[in-house]
Design a protein around this motif. Structure first.
Motif, PDB file in Angstrom:
ATOM      1  N   ASN A  86       1.313  -0.904   0.308  1.00 33.80           N
ATOM      2  CA  ASN A  86       0.083   0.051  -0.392  1.00 33.80           C
ATOM      3  C   ASN A  86       1.073   1.177  -0.161  1.00 33.80           C
ATOM      4  O   ASN A  86       1.428   1.146   0.752  1.00 33.80           O
ATOM      5  CB  ASN A  86      -1.157   0.217   1.292  1.00 33.80           C
ATOM      6  N   ASN A 108       0.450  -3.738  -7.688  1.00 34.56           N
ATOM      7  CA  ASN A 108      -0.364  -4.446  -6.948  1.00 34.56           C
ATOM      8  C   ASN A 108      -0.926  -5.162  -7.836  1.00 34.56           C
ATOM      9  O   ASN A 108      -1.959  -6.222  -7.695  1.00 34.56           O
ATOM     10  CB  ASN A 108      -1.231  -4.043  -5.761  1.00 34.56           C
ATOM     11  N   SER A 135      -4.296 -10.617  -2.159  1.00 33.31           N
ATOM     12  CA  SER A 135      -5.174  -9.112  -2.356  1.00 33.31           C
ATOM     13  C   SER A 135      -5.552  -8.779  -1.065  1.00 33.31           C
ATOM     14  O   SER A 135      -4.547  -8.782  -0.061  1.00 33.31           O
ATOM     15  CB  SER A 135      -6.635  -9.539  -3.057  1.00 33.31           C
ATOM     16  N   SER A 136      -6.472  -8.048  -1.192  1.00 32.27           N
ATOM     17  CA  SER A 136      -7.285  -7.684   0.646  1.00 32.27           C
ATOM     18  C   SER A 136      -8.226  -6.981   0.250  1.00 32.27           C
ATOM     19  O   SER A 136      -8.388  -7.449  -0.316  1.00 32.27           O
ATOM     20  CB  SER A 136      -6.140  -5.879   0.514  1.00 32.27           C
ATOM     21  N   ALA A 138      -8.945  -4.410   2.095  1.00 30.39           N
ATOM     22  CA  ALA A 138      -9.328  -3.644   1.355  1.00 30.39           C
ATOM     23  C   ALA A 138      -9.818  -2.974  -0.251  1.00 30.39           C
ATOM     24  O   ALA A 138     -10.633  -1.931   0.106  1.00 30.39           O
ATOM     25  CB  ALA A 138      -8.205  -2.920   1.301  1.00 30.39           C
ATOM     26  N   TYR A 149      -4.569   2.121  -2.995  1.00 30.45           N
ATOM     27  CA  TYR A 149      -4.065   1.059  -2.894  1.00 30.45           C
ATOM     28  C   TYR A 149      -5.675  -0.175  -3.107  1.00 30.45           C
ATOM     29  O   TYR A 149      -5.540  -1.515  -3.606  1.00 30.45           O
ATOM     30  CB  TYR A 149      -3.314   0.508  -1.419  1.00 30.45           C
ATOM     31  N   LYS A 153      -6.396  -2.887  -5.701  1.00 31.27           N
ATOM     32  CA  LYS A 153      -6.691  -5.024  -5.149  1.00 31.27           C
ATOM     33  C   LYS A 153      -7.951  -5.397  -5.889  1.00 31.27           C
ATOM     34  O   LYS A 153      -7.859  -6.725  -6.119  1.00 31.27           O
ATOM     35  CB  LYS A 153      -6.710  -4.583  -3.521  1.00 31.27           C
ATOM     36  N   LEU A 178      -8.062 -12.074   0.800  1.00 30.69           N
ATOM     37  CA  LEU A 178      -8.295 -10.956   1.220  1.00 30.69           C
ATOM     38  C   LEU A 178      -7.898 -10.398   2.616  1.00 30.69           C
ATOM     39  O   LEU A 178      -8.573 -11.137   3.433  1.00 30.69           O
ATOM     40  CB  LEU A 178     -10.013 -10.629   1.133  1.00 30.69           C
ATOM     41  N   PRO A 179      -6.902 -10.200   2.721  1.00 31.61           N
ATOM     42  CA  PRO A 179      -5.890 -10.345   4.314  1.00 31.61           C
ATOM     43  C   PRO A 179      -7.066  -9.075   5.179  1.00 31.61           C
ATOM     44  O   PRO A 179      -6.959  -8.260   4.396  1.00 31.61           O
ATOM     45  CB  PRO A 179      -4.584  -9.954   4.302  1.00 31.61           C
ATOM     46  N   ASP A 246      -9.448 -12.435   7.904  1.00 36.20           N
ATOM     47  CA  ASP A 246      -9.572 -11.693   8.689  1.00 36.20           C
ATOM     48  C   ASP A 246     -10.514 -11.605  10.170  1.00 36.20           C
ATOM     49  O   ASP A 246     -10.837 -10.294  10.204  1.00 36.20           O
ATOM     50  CB  ASP A 246      -9.965 -10.670   7.912  1.00 36.20           C
TER      51      ASP A 246
END
Ligand SMILES: NC(=O)c1ccc[n+]([C@@H]2O[C@H](COP(=O)([O-])OP(=O)(O)OC[C@H]3O[C@@H](n4cnc5c(N)ncnc54)[C@H](OP(=O)(O)O)[C@@H]3O)[C@@H](O)[C@H]2O)c1
Length: 253
Positions: A86, A108, A135-136, A138, A149, A153, A178-179, A246
């Motif tokens: 990020n 990313n 990924s994320s 976010a 960012y 993602k 997706l952390p 998460d």
């Protein structure tokens, strides 16, 4: 422990020198995989792991890294696209200039697209293989200072599910994770140094801003467990999915 069926698998892990990537490398080594880790800087890796240094945010860096990985492994079975970062825009989305967008998209999104474009055809040709994109969360819940960012993602997520559909008929699986908040001690230490707070305060601030139902930050090892399972033959009927990693954060928002 039940084997995941990765003994002898040829695996590439980007960003394999710190955090979730390093934990993924260790977990793959435990399973008997042959591993190439890619990062920009030299760093210690477990015995038997081959480190390739390259900047994956550039097309040249991706080409060089892919060639070195294939040369070392002689082929590929597992690709973990984990490297990413990020680059926040503290003044907010309307202050984000083209350079802010370019850096976030190159690091990313295009890093992954370019590396897959070289390596995934090897999986398609052999009719088997697994790709995991890190990924994320976010992407689904953007923070105000990190919208480029989050958008990069989110594009990675769309790309992941599209790629899964395209290569599924060739026996290749593509999944993503997706952390939410996963321990990143180095970045917390930097934030602590910048703000005069302690690392513990930085962790507490994060959890106050993003209240994780399980009440704690995840560990890189917990993330690696899910990533390596998804990459393994044990997950042979999983493709096209994005798994929140998460502690329940996305579900609660
Ligand atoms: N930690 C979290 O809370 C969290 C949350 C959501 C999503 N994620 C995502 O999870 C992934 C891993 O995060 P992390 O926190 O475990 O990472 P990290 O501890 O910051 O480590 C990043 C790794 O990627 C490498 N890397 C970074 N940029 C690179 C580039 N341009 N080319 C090649 N290698 C590069 C780094 O090595 P060098 O610096 O030597 O290149 C390092 O090995 C990232 O995609 C991140 O966006 C993390």
């Amino acid at each position: 422990m039940v084997s995941l069926g990765l003994e002898g698998a040829r695996a590439v892990v980007t960003g394999g020198t710190r955090g979730m990537g390093a934990a993924t490398v260790r977990r793959l080594v435990d399973e008997g995989a042959r591993v190439v880790a890619i990062a920009r800087n030299a760093a210690p890796v477990p015995a038997g792991v081959h480190l390739v240094t390259a900047d994956l945010s550039t097309a040249d860096g991706v080409e060089a890294a892919a060639a070195a990985a294939l040369d070392h492994l002689g082929g590929l079975d597992v690709l973990i696209d984990n490297a990413g970062q990020n680059s926040p825009v503290p003044a907010g989305v309307l202050a984000a200039d083209d350079e802010d967008w370019r850096v976030n998209l190159d690091t990313n999104l295009l890093s992954v697209v370019r590396l897959d474009r070289i390596l995934v055809p090897h999986l398609v040709a052999q009719g088997s293989g697994a790709v995991v994109h890190v990924s994320s969360g976010a992407a689904r819940s953007p923070q105000p200072n990190a919208i480029p960012y989050a958008a990069a993602k989110a594009a990675l997520n769309a790309y992941s599910t599209g790629l899964a559909t395209a290569v599924g008929p060739h026996g290749v699986r593509v999944t993503g994770v997706l952390p939410g908040i996963v321990e990143n001690t180095e970045s917390y230490a930097r934030a602590a140094a910048d703000t005069g707070r302690t690392v513990e305060q930085i962790r507490a601030d994060l959890l106050a801003r993003l209240p994780v139902p399980l009440g704690r930050i995840g560990t890189p090892e917990e993330a690696a467990e899910v990533i390596v399972f998804q990459a393994s033959p044990r997950a042979s009927y999983l493709t096209g999915i994005l798994v929140p990693l998460d502690g329940g954060l996305l579900a609660s928002r």
